[in-house]
Design an enzyme around this catalytic site. Sequence first.
Site, PDB file in Angstrom:
ATOM      1  N   ARG A 135      28.063 -15.234 -25.361  1.00 16.26           N
ATOM      2  CA  ARG A 135      28.721 -15.569 -24.152  1.00 16.26           C
ATOM      3  C   ARG A 135      30.704 -15.723 -24.181  1.00 16.26           C
ATOM      4  O   ARG A 135      31.501 -15.068 -23.660  1.00 16.26           O
ATOM      5  CB  ARG A 135      28.501 -16.484 -22.777  1.00 16.26           C
ATOM      6  CG  ARG A 135      27.374 -16.049 -21.988  1.00 16.26           C
ATOM      7  CD  ARG A 135      27.718 -16.529 -20.708  1.00 16.26           C
ATOM      8  NE  ARG A 135      26.128 -16.540 -19.790  1.00 16.26           N
ATOM      9  CZ  ARG A 135      25.660 -15.811 -18.805  1.00 16.26           C
ATOM     10  NH1 ARG A 135      26.306 -14.753 -18.720  1.00 16.26           N
ATOM     11  NH2 ARG A 135      24.572 -15.621 -18.751  1.00 16.26           N
ATOM     12  N   GLU A 155      33.398  -8.384 -11.361  1.00 14.37           N
ATOM     13  CA  GLU A 155      31.672  -9.206 -11.462  1.00 14.37           C
ATOM     14  C   GLU A 155      31.755  -8.575 -13.932  1.00 14.37           C
ATOM     15  O   GLU A 155      32.728  -7.786 -13.932  1.00 14.37           O
ATOM     16  CB  GLU A 155      31.027  -7.625 -11.431  1.00 14.37           C
ATOM     17  CG  GLU A 155      29.684  -7.829 -10.630  1.00 14.37           C
ATOM     18  CD  GLU A 155      28.415  -8.173 -11.511  1.00 14.37           C
ATOM     19  OE1 GLU A 155      28.514  -9.161 -12.359  1.00 14.37           O
ATOM     20  OE2 GLU A 155      27.590  -8.468 -10.623  1.00 14.37           O
ATOM     21  N   ASP A 156      31.400  -8.870 -13.853  1.00 13.23           N
ATOM     22  CA  ASP A 156      31.381  -8.304 -15.677  1.00 13.23           C
ATOM     23  C   ASP A 156      30.895  -7.276 -15.941  1.00 13.23           C
ATOM     24  O   ASP A 156      31.494  -5.879 -16.652  1.00 13.23           O
ATOM     25  CB  ASP A 156      30.202  -9.899 -16.303  1.00 13.23           C
ATOM     26  CG  ASP A 156      28.867  -9.425 -15.519  1.00 13.23           C
ATOM     27  OD1 ASP A 156      28.842  -9.002 -15.163  1.00 13.23           O
ATOM     28  OD2 ASP A 156      28.415 -10.640 -16.682  1.00 13.23           O
ATOM     29  N   ASP A 172      25.438  -2.606 -14.089  1.00 12.83           N
ATOM     30  CA  ASP A 172      24.969  -1.451 -14.352  1.00 12.83           C
ATOM     31  C   ASP A 172      23.473  -0.579 -13.872  1.00 12.83           C
ATOM     32  O   ASP A 172      24.306   0.555 -13.240  1.00 12.83           O
ATOM     33  CB  ASP A 172      24.184  -2.410 -15.585  1.00 12.83           C
ATOM     34  CG  ASP A 172      22.983  -1.829 -16.254  1.00 12.83           C
ATOM     35  OD1 ASP A 172      23.209  -0.895 -16.916  1.00 12.83           O
ATOM     36  OD2 ASP A 172      21.485  -2.771 -16.511  1.00 12.83           O
ATOM     37  N   PHE A 188      23.342  -1.847 -24.348  1.00 19.26           N
ATOM     38  CA  PHE A 188      23.118  -2.992 -24.650  1.00 19.26           C
ATOM     39  C   PHE A 188      24.627  -4.304 -24.556  1.00 19.26           C
ATOM     40  O   PHE A 188      24.768  -4.242 -26.040  1.00 19.26           O
ATOM     41  CB  PHE A 188      22.426  -3.769 -24.579  1.00 19.26           C
ATOM     42  CG  PHE A 188      21.892  -5.051 -23.489  1.00 19.26           C
ATOM     43  CD1 PHE A 188      21.466  -5.129 -22.618  1.00 19.26           C
ATOM     44  CD2 PHE A 188      22.510  -6.721 -24.113  1.00 19.26           C
ATOM     45  CE1 PHE A 188      21.232  -6.718 -21.312  1.00 19.26           C
ATOM     46  CE2 PHE A 188      22.096  -7.745 -23.767  1.00 19.26           C
ATOM     47  CZ  PHE A 188      21.723  -8.396 -22.323  1.00 19.26           C
ATOM     48  N   VAL A 189      25.156  -4.978 -23.864  1.00 17.80           N
ATOM     49  CA  VAL A 189      26.688  -5.355 -24.480  1.00 17.80           C
ATOM     50  C   VAL A 189      26.086  -6.734 -24.544  1.00 17.80           C
ATOM     51  O   VAL A 189      26.448  -7.143 -23.779  1.00 17.80           O
ATOM     52  CB  VAL A 189      28.103  -5.066 -24.258  1.00 17.80           C
ATOM     53  CG1 VAL A 189      28.105  -3.570 -24.569  1.00 17.80           C
ATOM     54  CG2 VAL A 189      27.878  -5.082 -22.711  1.00 17.80           C
ATOM     55  N   ASP A 229      25.605 -11.899 -22.044  1.00 17.76           N
ATOM     56  CA  ASP A 229      24.732 -12.783 -22.562  1.00 17.76           C
ATOM     57  C   ASP A 229      23.650 -11.735 -23.077  1.00 17.76           C
ATOM     58  O   ASP A 229      23.353 -11.209 -21.833  1.00 17.76           O
ATOM     59  CB  ASP A 229      24.638 -13.669 -22.038  1.00 17.76           C
ATOM     60  CG  ASP A 229      23.153 -13.518 -21.155  1.00 17.76           C
ATOM     61  OD1 ASP A 229      24.298 -13.335 -19.960  1.00 17.76           O
ATOM     62  OD2 ASP A 229      22.942 -14.208 -21.047  1.00 17.76           O
ATOM     63  N   LYS A 261      28.313   0.871 -16.440  1.00 15.84           N
ATOM     64  CA  LYS A 261      27.668   2.116 -17.134  1.00 15.84           C
ATOM     65  C   LYS A 261      26.641   2.988 -16.245  1.00 15.84           C
ATOM     66  O   LYS A 261      26.227   3.091 -15.907  1.00 15.84           O
ATOM     67  CB  LYS A 261      26.202   1.311 -18.223  1.00 15.84           C
ATOM     68  CG  LYS A 261      26.407   0.463 -19.132  1.00 15.84           C
ATOM     69  CD  LYS A 261      25.184  -0.413 -19.375  1.00 15.84           C
ATOM     70  CE  LYS A 261      25.224  -1.290 -20.207  1.00 15.84           C
ATOM     71  NZ  LYS A 261      23.670  -2.309 -20.731  1.00 15.84           N
TER      72      LYS A 261
END
Length: 177
Positions: free
Chosen positions: A162, A96-97, A100, A149-150, A156, A128
């Site tokens: 991206r 996963e990126d 959250d 928010f990154v 994205d 996070k």
Amino acid sequence: MSKPDVLIDAATIAQRVRELGTAIEHDYADKDLVLVSVLTGAFVFTADLARAVNLPLSVDFLGVSSYSDSKRSSGVVRITHDLSRTIEDKDVLLVEDIVDTGLTLQFILDTFQARSPRSVKLAALLHKPARTQVHVPIDYLGFTIDDVFVVGYGLDHAQRHRNLPYVGVLQPERGQP
Ligand code: IMP
Ligand code: MG
């Protein structure tokens, strides 16, 4: 549009990905490893991580949608692109990126249980913790970040950024002159 500020630079990411790759290599030496990349945000991390793991492995992709073009989680998750092969008896490493709220991963983990993998673990580039709603254990974590928010390195905002080679923070919109 101004360039996002650097939060984690490319060299720091590359170093951390190498460390995660070494740990994964050690843990999966005699397993049947499948990297399941969660689209779209994890595509860059997956490509780098896969090359940092010197083991026979396969790669598959799972498309999920939990965000529209906004910055907020809807809590509603759906599969937009399913795996192309069975994960039965496989050692699945979800890639996963960012974790959250945790809602997306909770949904994926629940869904995967019914598919009888031999094991399921999780690699996430970013976490996070300030926004956690459901706790999901991250077995291989890149970086813990504050509640910002990154974008970049796969992540994205409204499908943009991206392709940035670093993880950055969007600068606040300037008013019209
Ligand atoms: P969760 O379900 O709230 O954990 O959100 C997971 C997904 O939301 C991630 O896989 C990302 O695609 C997206 N997301 C969460 N935070 C950010 C962020 O700061 N930037 C870009 N995408 C994010
Ligand atoms: Mg994602």
